[in-house]
Write an enzyme that holds these catalytic residues in place. Structure first.
Site, PDB file in Angstrom:
ATOM      1  N   LYS A  81      -8.616  52.262  19.403  1.00 31.99           N
ATOM      2  CA  LYS A  81      -8.604  53.662  18.954  1.00 31.99           C
ATOM      3  C   LYS A  81      -9.122  54.583  20.046  1.00 31.99           C
ATOM      4  O   LYS A  81      -8.538  55.644  20.334  1.00 31.99           O
ATOM      5  CB  LYS A  81      -9.431  53.775  17.674  1.00 31.99           C
ATOM      6  CG  LYS A  81      -9.589  55.180  17.119  1.00 31.99           C
ATOM      7  CD  LYS A  81     -10.929  55.810  17.511  1.00 31.99           C
ATOM      8  CE  LYS A  81     -12.123  55.027  16.972  1.00 31.99           C
ATOM      9  NZ  LYS A  81     -13.422  55.667  17.333  1.00 31.99           N
ATOM     10  N   SER A 138     -17.049  58.318  16.896  1.00 35.12           N
ATOM     11  CA  SER A 138     -16.238  58.532  18.100  1.00 35.12           C
ATOM     12  C   SER A 138     -14.845  58.965  17.658  1.00 35.12           C
ATOM     13  O   SER A 138     -14.064  58.155  17.144  1.00 35.12           O
ATOM     14  CB  SER A 138     -16.157  57.254  18.932  1.00 35.12           C
ATOM     15  OG  SER A 138     -17.421  56.931  19.466  1.00 35.12           O
ATOM     16  N   LYS A 156     -17.672  60.847  25.636  1.00 35.71           N
ATOM     17  CA  LYS A 156     -17.571  59.512  25.031  1.00 35.71           C
ATOM     18  C   LYS A 156     -16.240  58.864  25.376  1.00 35.71           C
ATOM     19  O   LYS A 156     -16.168  57.657  25.638  1.00 35.71           O
ATOM     20  CB  LYS A 156     -17.736  59.608  23.508  1.00 35.71           C
ATOM     21  CG  LYS A 156     -17.574  58.258  22.770  1.00 35.71           C
ATOM     22  CD  LYS A 156     -18.571  57.217  23.255  1.00 35.71           C
ATOM     23  CE  LYS A 156     -18.317  55.830  22.678  1.00 35.71           C
ATOM     24  NZ  LYS A 156     -18.632  55.693  21.268  1.00 35.71           N
TER      25      LYS A 156
END
Length: 301
Positions: free
Chosen positions: A245, A102, A177
């Site tokens: 993140k 990701s 995502k």
């Protein structure tokens, strides 16, 4: 991929919480998997499952038809992809690189361009479903790249997930995502607030969560995380550090396209706050700890 009737040879780079069970599912499906990661014990786990360990990226990828990467963030993807010791320098021309990390959409776009110069094709294919989804091979896989490469990769991806969708060109998988992580974080936060509200009201929490999950308030998050909430078990399936993140990725990407994320921005700050309080290594269901602190609940160490 190989033009023979045999399954393609796979190199797997990154054998963490998600990567290890995913690589093992490919082995169970009959694929030959050669893996490399930084920790020897994780390579040993792969070999015990029937895979082959590699001492370097070069050794892992040199004979591979497909190279799959699953590492924490953009800097790690760049570190393993570029440079004299990287994937692009050692993968054979025509190989397909599937990055399941990701990362930022721009990193995926840049990687695809650099790989094309080496004759390597790329798909960005981040996943959702957490450790349980990886173990059970029921992940959602959101893919960016060319249709022909997606069609070629889909049988392999079917060994890893249940919902596999091509979302658009390079970077699209990462964009979807990012939206996924926004929805998950907001959902966990809402569940955490409901848990504290219910407990402070004296309601049977387990019964309440069962009935809530049977109605419009139900969600995969509540199904997957109910026991975490009930038992205060925050062993990491997906760490707060990683969700922090990801919230940075979605807020930056949204700013770039002019999309307002008023609730998302608040939850991003709550995730960052939890991390700053030393809970970054816990599962993201530990957002409950932040709500308990704000509510004056003694949560212990």
């Amino acid at each position: 991929m190989s033009t023979s009737t045999s399954l393609p040879r796979v190199a797997w780079i990154g054998l963490g919480i998600m990567g290890s069970p995913m690589a093992e599912n490919l082995i169970k499906a009959g694929y030959s998997v050669t893996g490399h990661t930084l920790e020897q014990n994780k390579i040993d786990r792969l070999t015990a499952a029937g895979g082959t360990g590699a001492a370097s990226i070069a050794e892992a990828v040199r004979d591979a038809d497909v190279v799959i990467t699953m590492v924490p963030a953009s800097p790690q993807v760049e570190a393993i992809a570029y440079g004299p010791d990287g994937i692009l320098e050692h993968a054979r021309p025509g190989a397909l690189l599937i990055d399941m990390s990701s990362i930022t959409p721009q990193t995926s776009v840049d990687l695809a361009k650099a790989a094309a110069d080496k004759g390597v094709r790329v798909l960005d294919a981040p996943v959702s479903g957490g450790e349980a989804g990886a173990v059970e091979a029921v992940l959602s896989i959101m893919v960016g790249g060319d249709q022909s490469d997606f069609d070629e990769a889909e049988p392999l991806l079917r060994a890893l997930g249940k919902t596999i969708v091509l979302c658009g060109p390079h970077g699209s998988g990462q964009t979807v995502k990012a939206a996924n992580q926004l929805i998950v974080a907001v959902n966990i936060q809402a569940c955490a607030e409901a848990v504290v509200f219910l407990e402070k009201s004296g309601v049977d929490l387990s019964a309440a969560l069962d009935v809530l999950n049977g109605g419009l308030a139900g969600s995969t998050v509540l199904t997957r995380k109910k026991e975490n909430f009930l038992k205060r078990d925050f062993a990491p399936g997906f760490r707060i550090d990683l969700h922090h993140k990801d919230m940075g990725i979605v807020t930056d990407a949204a700013r770039n396209v002019g999309a307002a994320l008023p609730v998302g921005a608040v939850v991003a700050n709550l995730v960052a706050s939890l991390r700053a309080q030393g809970d970054g290594g816990l599962d993201h269901s530990a957002l409950l700890r932040g709500v308990e602190r704000l509510s004056g609940t003694d949560i212990g160490s």
